[in-house]
Design a protein around this motif. Structure first.
Motif: not given
Length: 332
Positions: A229, A263, A300, A307
Motif C-alpha cells: 500500500y 492491500g 497499492w 487497510l
C-alpha cells in the motif's frame, strides 16, 4: 468486428452444434468506514479445479508452489459490522480464493470470450434469491474479445494487463468492471463474495480484527511487511509497486489463510452501496439497479486507513480502475 448479444448467442449455438467451440457456462483516494450508516488450499467447491487454472501449474504464493486458484474454507458465523449500535451479520460456510485473480487466470477467460459470457442466473449466491446474472446487464459487457482487452488498459501506465503473455502473469488483474468481475467468477465456477462475507473473512469473524492480520501475537498497525500500500502518496507510484498475490504471506494473511485482504488491490464485492444496512441479517446482500457498488481492502496506491477491515469505497460498477481487482467465492 463488434458482435451484438443476439449475434453472440447465435454464434455460440452454431459452434455447439458443430462441437467446435467452448460452451457458455454459467481509486484509491477517499474511503468510508463501514458503521451504522454504511456499510488449506483445496480448489473450488466440491474439489473441482476452476476453469482459469485448468492448464496452469502451481506457480502462485510467496514460494511459487501454490495453485493460483487455491480456495480456502471460511467457517460461517456471526459478527458485528456496526459502530454506534450493533449490526449483526451471519454468513454460512463458504470458500474464498486465497489470492486475488491474476492476469494469468484472467487470460484464460479472455481466450474464451465472448463464449464465456454468463447466462441469466449464473454466478448466484446459493442462499440469496435473484442474485445471479441478469439479462439487463448484457449491455454492460464488452462486445468481443478485442473490446474486453481494450477495457483492461485503463489509467495508463498503471494497468496490470498485457495483451501477450509477459512478466505480469502473477499480478492481480486490474481495470476490470464489476460486471466483468461477476462474469469471470461465474465462468470460473464461483461468484463474487457479498460485502458481509468479504468483511467477515478480513475481520476473522468473531475475532473482529481491526486489520486482517491482527491477533494477540502480531502488531495491529500496518507496515510494508504486512501489506502492499501507499506507493502513490508521494507521487512516485509505478506498476512495479504492485506485487504478485501472497507477497506478504504468511505475515499479512487473514485468520483463515487468505492473502492480501488488506492491500495490493481493492476488490469488488457483490453488493451495491447502501446508506443503511439492517440491524441483523443472514446471508444478505444489497443489489440495486444502477447504483454504485462497493470495493474493499485498500490497494497499492492507497492510504494506511484503507487497510482497516471496516474501510470501503463506492464505485460505478461499469468503471475500470487501475487500483481495483477482485477475488471469487465458492461453495464450501
Amino acid at each position: 468486428m463488434e458482435m451484438s448479444r443476439s449475434a453472440v448467442a447465435m454464434w455460440t449455438a452454431s459452434c455447439l452444434a458443430m462441437g467446435g467451440c467452448t460452451a457458455i457456462v454459467g481509486v484509491d483516494e477517499p474511503y468510508h468506514l463501514a458503521d451504522g450508516g454504511g456499510g488449506g488450499g483445496a480448489s473450488g467447491g466440491g474439489g473441482s479445479v476452476p476453469r482459469s487454472c485448468a492448464d496452469m501449474d502451481a506457480i502462485c504464493g510467496p514460494r511459487g508452489d501454490e495453485s493460483c486458484c487455491a480456495s480456502l474454507v471460511v467457517p460461517g458465523g456471526t459478527f458485528d459490522r456496526g459502530d454506534a449500535e450493533p449490526r449483526l451479520a451471519t454468513v454460512s460456510d463458504f470458500r474464498l480464493d486465497r489470492f486475488e485473480v491474476t492476469v494469468g487466470r484472467f487470460r484464460a477467460f479472455v481466450s474464451e470470450y465472448p463464449a464465456a459470457w454468463p447466462v441469466v442466473g449464473a454466478g448466484a449466491h446459493p442462499k440469496i434469491p435473484d442474485s445471479g446474472w441478469r439479462a439487463e446487464w448484457d449491455d454492460k459487457m464488452p462486445v468481443d474479445r478485442d473490446a474486453l482487452m481494450a477495457w483492461t488498459h485503463c489509467e495508463d501506465p498503471y494497468y496490470s494487463w498485457t495483451d501477450e503473455v509477459g512478466d505480469r502473469e502473477l499480478l492481480p488483474v486490474t481495470c476490470v468492471s464489476w460486471f466483468v468481475a461477476f462474469a469471470f467468477c461465474a465462468w470460473d465456477g464461483g461468484r463474487l463474495p457479498t460485502a458481509a462475507e468479504r468483511r467477515y473473512a478480513a475481520a476473522g469473524g468473531d475475532e473482529q480484527r481491526q486489520y486482517p492480520w491482527s491477533s494477540a501475537d502480531s502488531a495491529a498497525e500496518p507496515d510494508e511487511s504486512y501489506a502492499v500500500y501507499g506507493c502513490g502518496l508521494d507521487g512516485s507510484c509505478e506498476i512495479a509497486d504492485l506485487q504478485p498475490g501472497g507477497s506478504r504471506s504468511p505475515r499479512g494473511d487473514g485468520r483463515w489463510g487468505h492473502a492480501d485482504l488488506g492491500g495490493n488491490v481493492w476488490e469488488w464485492v457483490l453488493d451495491s452501496f447502501a446508506e443503511e444496512i439492517p440491524l441483523e441479517c443472514e446471508d444478505c446482500t444489497v443489489l440495486t439497479p444502477d447504483a454504485n457498488h462497493m470495493i474493499w481492502g485498500g490497494g497499492w496506491r492507497s492510504e494506511e486507513e484503507t487497510l482497516l477491515t471496516s474501510a470501503f469505497e463506492e464505485r460505478s460498477p461499469g468503471g475500470e480502475f487501475a487500483g481495483t481487482g477482485f477475488r471469487c467465492a465458492r461453495a464450501p
